[in-house]
Design a protein around this motif. Structure first.
Motif, PDB file in Angstrom:
ATOM      1  N   ILE A 196       3.245  17.258  43.557  1.00 34.61           N
ATOM      2  CA  ILE A 196       2.976  17.216  44.992  1.00 34.61           C
ATOM      3  C   ILE A 196       3.670  15.974  45.553  1.00 34.61           C
ATOM      4  N   PRO A 244       0.992  15.997  38.126  1.00 32.57           N
ATOM      5  CA  PRO A 244       1.410  17.047  37.193  1.00 32.57           C
ATOM      6  C   PRO A 244       1.853  18.326  37.884  1.00 32.57           C
ATOM      7  N   VAL A 245       1.575  18.470  39.167  1.00 38.43           N
ATOM      8  CA  VAL A 245       2.066  19.651  39.875  1.00 38.43           C
ATOM      9  C   VAL A 245       3.053  19.231  40.973  1.00 38.43           C
ATOM     10  N   CYS A 252      -3.055  20.879  44.092  1.00 39.09           N
ATOM     11  CA  CYS A 252      -3.768  19.827  43.355  1.00 39.09           C
ATOM     12  C   CYS A 252      -4.768  20.385  42.355  1.00 39.09           C
ATOM     13  N   ILE A 253      -4.697  19.885  41.105  1.00 39.86           N
ATOM     14  CA  ILE A 253      -5.660  20.310  40.084  1.00 39.86           C
ATOM     15  C   ILE A 253      -6.705  19.220  39.832  1.00 39.86           C
ATOM     16  N   ARG A 254      -6.819  18.253  40.745  1.00 37.29           N
ATOM     17  CA  ARG A 254      -7.873  17.225  40.708  1.00 37.29           C
ATOM     18  C   ARG A 254      -7.888  16.443  39.396  1.00 37.29           C
ATOM     19  N   CYS A 255      -6.705  16.037  38.949  1.00 37.68           N
ATOM     20  CA  CYS A 255      -6.650  15.317  37.684  1.00 37.68           C
ATOM     21  C   CYS A 255      -6.937  13.836  37.882  1.00 37.68           C
ATOM     22  N   SER A 256      -6.701  13.340  39.099  1.00 38.81           N
ATOM     23  CA  SER A 256      -6.925  11.942  39.477  1.00 38.81           C
ATOM     24  C   SER A 256      -5.856  10.963  38.982  1.00 38.81           C
ATOM     25  N   ALA A 257      -4.774  11.463  38.440  1.00 44.33           N
ATOM     26  CA  ALA A 257      -3.705  10.556  38.000  1.00 44.33           C
ATOM     27  C   ALA A 257      -3.162   9.737  39.169  1.00 44.33           C
TER      28      ALA A 257
HETATM   29  S1  SF4 Z   1      -1.967  13.575  40.650  1.00 47.17           S
HETATM   30 FE1  SF4 Z   1      -1.541  15.499  41.744  1.00 47.17          FE
HETATM   31  S2  SF4 Z   1      -2.861  17.024  40.765  1.00 47.17           S
HETATM   32 FE2  SF4 Z   1      -3.618  15.010  40.154  1.00 47.17          FE
HETATM   33  S3  SF4 Z   1      -5.245  14.531  41.652  1.00 47.17           S
HETATM   34 FE3  SF4 Z   1      -3.357  13.610  42.410  1.00 47.17          FE
HETATM   35  S4  SF4 Z   1      -2.468  15.177  43.723  1.00 47.17           S
HETATM   36 FE4  SF4 Z   1      -4.012  16.207  42.496  1.00 47.17          FE
END
Ligand code: SF4
Lengths: 215, 476
Positions: free
Chosen positions: B377, B374-375, B311-316
Motif C-alpha cells: 500500500i 506486505p501488500v 490492508c491485512i492489519r499486520c502492523s508493520a
Molecule cells: S504494513 Fe500494510 S498491511 Fe500491514 S498494517 Fe500497515 S498498511 Fe496494513
C-alpha cells in the motif's frame, strides 16, 4: 428501520457503483511468481529444526519405535491420564493401557472431562517444513478441536511422508471444507513487554514425534 | 478526543510510553527483518498479495455473493450491516436470541471499530476480551494503542497492579502473591479466563481472511484464546469487514506467508484456525457472519484511496513509523493507529471532524511504511492524496486554496528533512531535483507551489536515511 431496501442490496449496490468503470481482471491473471515449492536437501530435518525453533520438543523415531516413543513422551510429561482420540492405531492403546491407569479415546468426552486429561496424543494431516507448522484437520486420530486445546500437553505424531516443503504445497494437501488447526509451537504470548511466555490458554508443551512409518 | 497535533503533544510528554514503545517496536522490527530476509521470493509474494487484494476489490460484489452462498451451503447464516449501529443491532439480537447474558471475544479490529463491547453492555450483555493484551486494556479501563500489541504502552508493574485490583471484580481474582514476572502474569490471566471459556455459550470473533470460493473463515493468533472461542461455545458470531475476502483457498498460500512474518516476525504464528460453516459434533453448531460495510464502500469508490482496503492489519507500518514511535497509538484518536490509521480512518469516517482532518498530516512522509507493507500500500501517496482532499473539502478550492497550500508548503519547506521526505514520495516515479540545485516538482498538492517557482534544493539525505542513521535503538 425503514426496510425499503435491504442492507444486502444496499451494500452490493454501493460496491457496484464504487467499482463501476474499474478494470476487471480475472483471477487467473494474478501473477504468481513466488515459489510454489521450496525443496530442501533434507526436508524432514528442516521440518524438525523449524518446529524446535518454537521451543517445542522434536524427536525422530526409528522405524518400529513409535509406540515406545509415545509412552516415553507421556511419561516425560508426567502424565497420569492420557487421551488418544478414536482412529489412532490400535497398538497405541495397547501400549498406553499397559502403562497408564486412565486412557481415554475421547468418545463422548466433554470440556470438563478434557480438563482432567494430562496429555493428548494425536496424529496430524500435514507438516510444513519451511515454517515448522503442523496441521490437524480433526479427522480420525486427531480428535475434535477442543481435544488438542484444553489439555496442557500435546504429543503429535507426524509421518515423514506428510511433510510438505512449503506453505503452498501444504495448503494443496488440505480440504477446506474441514475445520483445521495450524499449530506452530506451544501456545505463546508476547503481550507483556514482548517477553515470550509459553502456555497462555492452549497447551504449554508440544512434543512432536516424526516417524518414517505410516501412523 | 483532541486532534492529532494536540494529542501528540500530550503523549510526547509521557516518557514511560516512549520508552516502552521504542523497545517494543525495535524488537519487532528486527525479528521481522530476519524472517523476511529468509524468503528469497518475498518481493514476489508481496506483489501477489497486492494483486490478489486489488483483484478481489475490483470484483467485490461477485465475491461477496459467492461467499454468502458458500457459507449458507455449509450451514452458516450471513447478515449484512451498512454501518456500526446496524452491525451492533444484529449481534445484540443474535446474542439475545440465545438467552445468554455474556459473550467471550477474540481480539478483533472490526468489533472495536463499531464499539460492539459498549453496545453489548448497553443491552445488558457482558463481553469478555480474551486476548491477554486486550484483557489488560479492558481491565485497565483503557483503549488499545497498537493493532497487534494493544497494551504495548503498559509495563509489567502496571499490569500487575491492574490484575490485582480488577480481576476479582469480574471473576477469578489474581493470586495474592502475584509478582510482575511475565510468566506469573500470564498464568493469572489463564486462570481468570479459563472460568469464562468453560462457561460461555456464545463467542464473538473477527476474521483475518474470508474465502469466497469455500465460505471458510481464518483466524490467526498466538495464545489459543482464539481456538477457545471458536470451538467451545455453542454459538459463534463473526464480524467481518467486506474487504477481508480473498477469492480462493489457494490465495491463503500468499497471505499465510505474508502476515505472520510482517506482524510478529515469526515464520508462522502459533495458531491458525480455519472453519467452514458448522461441523457436526465439533465446535459451535450455530454460526453467523456479519458482513460489515461501515465506510468501506466509500473508500472503495476512491480509486487512489481504495488500496488502503488491501490492508491485512499486520502492523508493520506502525513499527517502522518515526511519528508513531514518538506519539504512540492513542494520539491518532482512531482504532487504527499509525500510518495505516492515518489513511484508513479518514476514508472510513470521512473528513468532517477535526480529528479526521488532521490524520493525513500525522506523518513525516518518509516512506518507511510503504517499504515494509506486505501488500504494497503506497501510504505516502495516499497521505498526500487525502491531504489534498481535506484542503479541497474544507478550505474550498474557490475561496483560499493557496493559503492552505502555502501553509503546508512552508511547513514542509521549513525543514530540509521534511522536504526530502516529501520528495521521496515524488521520487518514486519522477525526477525531483531540478536543474542546478533547485527542487523539481513536488507531489500534489505541493506541485501547485513548486510548479510556479524555483526553490533551493534541500540536503541530499532523506529523512528516512537520517532517521535510520540516528535511530540509536537499532544498533543494540
Ligand atoms: S504494513 Fe500494510 S498491511 Fe500491514 S498494517 Fe500497515 S498498511 Fe496494513
Amino acid at each position: 428501520m425503514s426496510a425499503s431496501i435491504s442492507a444486502r442490496e444496499a451494500i452490493l449496490g454501493r460496491v457496484r457503483s464504487a467499482i463501476a468503470g474499474t478494470e476487471q481482471t480475472s483471477w487467473e491473471d494474478v501473477a504468481r511468481h513466488y515459489r510454489q515449492q521450496r525443496p530442501a536437501e533434507d526436508l524432514v530435518g528442516l521440518f524438525c529444526e523449524r518446529v524446535a525453533d518454537y521451543r517445542a520438543t522434536v524427536e525422530r523415531v526409528a522405524p518400529g519405535g513409535l509406540t515406545t516413543a509415545i509412552v516415553a513422551a507421556a511419561h516425560t510429561a508426567g502424565a497420569r491420564r492420557v487421551l488418544a482420540p478414536a482412529g489412532v492405531p490400535h497398538s497405541w492403546y495397547e501400549a498406553l493401557t499397559s502403562e497408564f491407569a486412565h486412557v481415554d479415546d475421547g468418545t463422548g468426552i466433554d470440556t470438563a472431562g478434557l480438563e482432567r486429561v494430562d496429555a493428548v496424543i494425536t496424529t496430524a494431516v500435514v507438516g510444513i517444513a519451511s515454517t515448522g507448522t503442523i496441521v490437524l484437520d480433526h479427522g480420525p486420530g486427531q480428535g475434535h478441536r477442543a481435544v488438542t486445546l484444553v489439555p496442557d500437553v500435546h504429543i503429535c505424531v507426524v509421518a515423514e511422508s506428510q511433510v510438505a516443503d512449503d506453505v503452498p504445497d501444504g495448503l494443496r494437501r488440505l480440504d477446506p471444507a474441514r475445520p483445521m488447526t495450524f499449530i506452530s509451537g506451544p501456545s505463546a504470548t508476547s503481550d507483556i513487554e514482548l517477553k515470550r511466555v509459553e502456555g497462555v490458554h492452549g497447551p504449554r508443551t508440544l512434543h512432536v514425534l516424526v516417524t518414517p512409518d505410516e501412523p | 478526543m483532541p486532534a492529532f497535533p494536540q494529542a501528540a503533544k500530550q503523549e510526547l510528554a509521557n516518557s514511560q510510553l516512549r520508552h516502552n514503545l521504542a523497545n517494543a517496536t525495535s524488537t519487532i522490527r528486527h525479528k521481522r527483518a530476519e524472517v523476511v530476509g529468509e524468503l528469497d521470493d518475498w518481493a514476489q509474494l508481496r506483489e501477489a498479495g497486492a494483486a490478489i487484494k486489488s483483484h478481489t476489490l475490483s470484483n467485490l460484489d461477485t465475491y461477496l455473493e459467492r461467499f454468502e452462498e458458500a457459507v449458507t451451503a455449509a450451514g452458516g447464516t450471513v447478515h449484512w450491516a451498512r454501518d456500526a449501529a446496524e452491525a451492533n443491532r444484529i449481534v445484540v439480537d443474535l446474542v439475545r436470541a440465545t438467552g445468554e447474558r455474556e459473550v467471550v471475544k477474540v481480539k478483533s479490529m472490526a468489533t472495536q471499530e463499531i464499539e460492539l463491547n459498549e453496545a453489548l453492555q448497553d443491552a445488558g450483555i457482558d463481553a469478555w476480551e480474551t486476548d491477554l493484551a486486550e484483557l489488560i486494556v479492558q481491565l485497565g479501563h483503557d483503549t488499545p494503542s497498537h493493532i497487534l500489541v494493544p497494551a504495548i504502552h503498559r509495563n509489567r508493574a502496571e499490569i500487575r497492579e491492574i490484575f490485582q485490583q480488577e480481576m476479582g471484580k469480574v471473576g477469578t481474582p489474581a493470586p495474592a502473591d502475584l509478582t510482575d514476572e511475565p510468566a506469573r502474569l500470564a498464568e493469572a490471566a489463564r486462570r481468570h479466563l479459563r472460568e469464562k471459556f468453560l462457561r460461555a455459550k456464545v463467542a464473538v470473533s473477527g476474521a483475518n481472511f474470508a474465502v469466497a470460493e469455500t465460505g471458510s473463515l481464518v483466524v490467526v493468533e498466538s495464545e489459543g484464546n482464539g481456538r477457545m472461542c471458536l470451538t467451545l461455545p455453542e454459538t459463534l458470531i463473526s464480524v467481518v469487514g467486506i474487504e477481508k475476502l480473498v477469492p480462493r483457498w489457494q490465495d491463503l498460500e500468499v497471505f499465510l506467508q505474508l502476515l505472520p512474518r510482517s506482524s510478529t516476525g515469526e515464520r508462522m504464528n502459533p495458531y491458525t484456525s480455519t472453519w467452514t460453516g458448522v461441523t457436526p459434533g465439533d465446535g459451535p453448531q450455530s454460526f453467523h457472519v456479519v458482513l460489515l460495510d461501515n465506510g468501506r464502500t466509500n473508500a472503495l469508490a476512491d480509486e487512489i484511496g481504495r488500496q488502503a482496503l488491501r490492508c491485512i492489519r499486520c502492523s508493520a507500518c506502525l513499527n517502522v513509523c518515526p511519528v508513531y514511535e514518538r506519539t504512540g497509538g492513542h494520539a491518532y484518536g482512531s482504532v487504527y493507529p499509525g500510518p495505516i490509521g492515518a489513511v484508513l480512518t479518514p476514508q472510513l469516517r470521512g473528513t468532517t471532524s477535526e480529528v479526521d482532518k488532521a490524520l493525513p498530516y500525522a506523518s513525516s512522509l518518509c516512506g518507511a511504511c510503504y517499504d515494509v507493507c506486505p501488500v504494497a500500500i503506497n501510504i505516502p501517496d495516499l497521505l498526500v492524496h487525502l491531504r489534498t482532499r481535506v484542503v479541497e473539502e474544507h478550505r474550498g478550492w474557490q475561496s483560499k486554496p493557496m493559503d492552505a497550500l502555502m501553509s503546508m508548503a512552508s511547513w514542509v519547506l521549513g525543514d530540509s528533512r521534511r522536504l526530502a521526505a516529501a520528495q521521496k514520495v515524488a521520487s518514486l516515479s519522477r525526477r525531483v531535483i531540478g536543474r542546478k540545485g533547485t527542487i523539481g516538482r513536488l507531489p500534489p498538492p505541493l506541485s501547485r507551489w513548486t510548479d510556479a517557482r524555483d526553490a533551493p534544493a534541500p540536503a541530499e539525505e532523506t529523512f528516512r536515511t537520517w532517521w535510520e542513521r540516528n535511530r540509536g535503538s537499532d544498533s543494540r
